[in-house]
Design an enzyme around this catalytic site. Sequence first.
Site, PDB file in Angstrom:
ATOM      1  N   GLU A  95      56.112  -6.976  90.957  1.00  0.00           N
ATOM      2  CA  GLU A  95      57.465  -6.424  91.101  1.00  0.00           C
ATOM      3  C   GLU A  95      57.644  -5.154  90.271  1.00  0.00           C
ATOM      4  O   GLU A  95      58.516  -4.330  90.563  1.00  0.00           O
ATOM      5  CB  GLU A  95      58.500  -7.458  90.669  1.00  0.00           C
ATOM      6  CG  GLU A  95      58.492  -8.743  91.475  1.00  0.00           C
ATOM      7  CD  GLU A  95      59.447  -9.769  90.883  1.00  0.00           C
ATOM      8  OE1 GLU A  95      60.431  -9.350  90.230  1.00  0.00           O
ATOM      9  OE2 GLU A  95      59.195 -10.973  91.043  1.00  0.00           O
ATOM     10  N   ASP A 106      46.042 -12.387  75.237  1.00  0.00           N
ATOM     11  CA  ASP A 106      45.145 -12.951  74.236  1.00  0.00           C
ATOM     12  C   ASP A 106      44.610 -14.305  74.696  1.00  0.00           C
ATOM     13  O   ASP A 106      45.350 -15.128  75.246  1.00  0.00           O
ATOM     14  CB  ASP A 106      45.917 -13.104  72.918  1.00  0.00           C
ATOM     15  CG  ASP A 106      45.047 -13.496  71.756  1.00  0.00           C
ATOM     16  OD1 ASP A 106      44.064 -12.790  71.487  1.00  0.00           O
ATOM     17  OD2 ASP A 106      45.343 -14.527  71.111  1.00  0.00           O
TER      18      ASP A 106
END
Length: 533
Positions: free
Chosen positions: A262, A205
């Site tokens: 990752e 956001d």
Amino acid sequence: MPDAPGGGRWWETAVGYEVYLRSFADGTGDGTGDLPGLIDRLDHLEALGIDVVWVTPFMPSPGADHGYDVADYRDIDPPFGTLADFDRLVAEAHARGIRVLVDIVPNHTSSEHPWFLDALSGPASNKRDWYLWRDPAPDGGPPNNWVSYFGGPAWTFDPVSGQYYCHLFLPEQPDLNWRNPDVRAAFDDILRYWLDRGADGFRIDVAHSLLKDPDLRDNPQLSEIPPGADPMNAFLSFQHLHDMDQDDNPGIFRRWNTIAAEYDALLLGEIALDDFERVRRYTDGGDALHRVFALRTTWMAWNPAYVAESVRDLATTVGPGVAWAFSCHDQPRPVTRFGGGVRGAERTMVLSALSLALDGMPFLYQGQELGIGDGEPLTGIREDPIAVRNEGAAGRDGCRTPMPWAEGSQNGFTTAPTAWLPSRARPSAETVEGQRSRDGSWLERHRELLGLWRRVRHLADRPAELLPTDDDLMIIARRGRLVAIANLSEHPADAAVPEGDWSVVFSSRDGVGERTVEGAVVVPAESALLLRG
């Protein structure tokens, strides 16, 4: 979970879907949409052909801005369910080949977040510098001329300490100080928390506004604010040089990118900037955000020349970084903006079909697959804080009314006597049940379109290019062995077809009707064709 065809990143050919959670489906019968309700409706998303779902905030919140005022980043607000429900959502979605994006709100917290409550204890608090505090101006007023998106100044006075704190939104949403390394470290941990629970990434956001000018300088004022101006007109009266999109802001997401890598996770940022060169900074090189919502496409009205220019500019300037959304929970639905009724729905479908042949990531907002315009809240009902706190402001309730699943009580959204946002019932023809398996319905046409995309997206094995045309209202996009031709004009038009063997495999007017074309093809007014080579 499957990767993109050809071994690319999974989001390179994915189609996304926004769920405005409190209005999607109520699984517990209390009138508010929730995680159990979303789980119950995953089969709808699977049948539609959705690859990834963005779920609007479900974390604990006082609800001043319907969840975008977070009081705890590591839990579920009880009306929406539990952490066990989230875990079940991930498992059930993944079993259907659907990934899940968590909506993260890093620009601000709730004023009831423990961090801010600690900061309120005084300037000596170890959380004080987690937020933006300043002494009053010489006249005792706010430190600068910044205004809130939601109306009024972007500063609220704290009488206990005699300082102001900054909030680009509501006073109940104090802005975090992203120049503080402790804030950055805290969000590293928050991201890992949800990724470790199985989230596939984040919709971020207000991603463009995390960093502010270190000196908190005034913004240049472009025009006087007329009496009674609504919040957006007041906001647009300034050039926002110092309260948003600072030059070093993309660096935050380079740090996040190393974490996301990752987990093979997607970073999808909301970037409310009209300068697409500035937008591109967030995705260039692939080491910051992976995709961005450049919000012009979610608020533009149907002006064919402007729509064509906007699509071309986004495609050529931001390119692979675009998340192609034409609808969201913050703006009137495109059917409403594009003229209403069947014509508004046809125009929306043109852009949805076109986006599949453009680099980036197509997105639908819940209900878009039904070809519906804004809902109608019952007389006197106002839930959106923009409308509640600013007399005369329209607010965003119309695009947030509950998803219509079936004819009858509450349109099948809830078994409660009323929904959280009471609105007029939609007819059967605007519901999922009324459109399912009905030839030519908007739902079935969207299922045809996205089903076709799943079958042919392996052909989109080259970067997209916009092919030249003699008509400014004609857009031809080629992505490998796929071509989309969009005619935005009110008249049929001829379009040149690239050299080679091509078949029309989808028409936004008719659905699928495969036919071979060579040299040129007639494109009906306000329609799009998809071609396969």
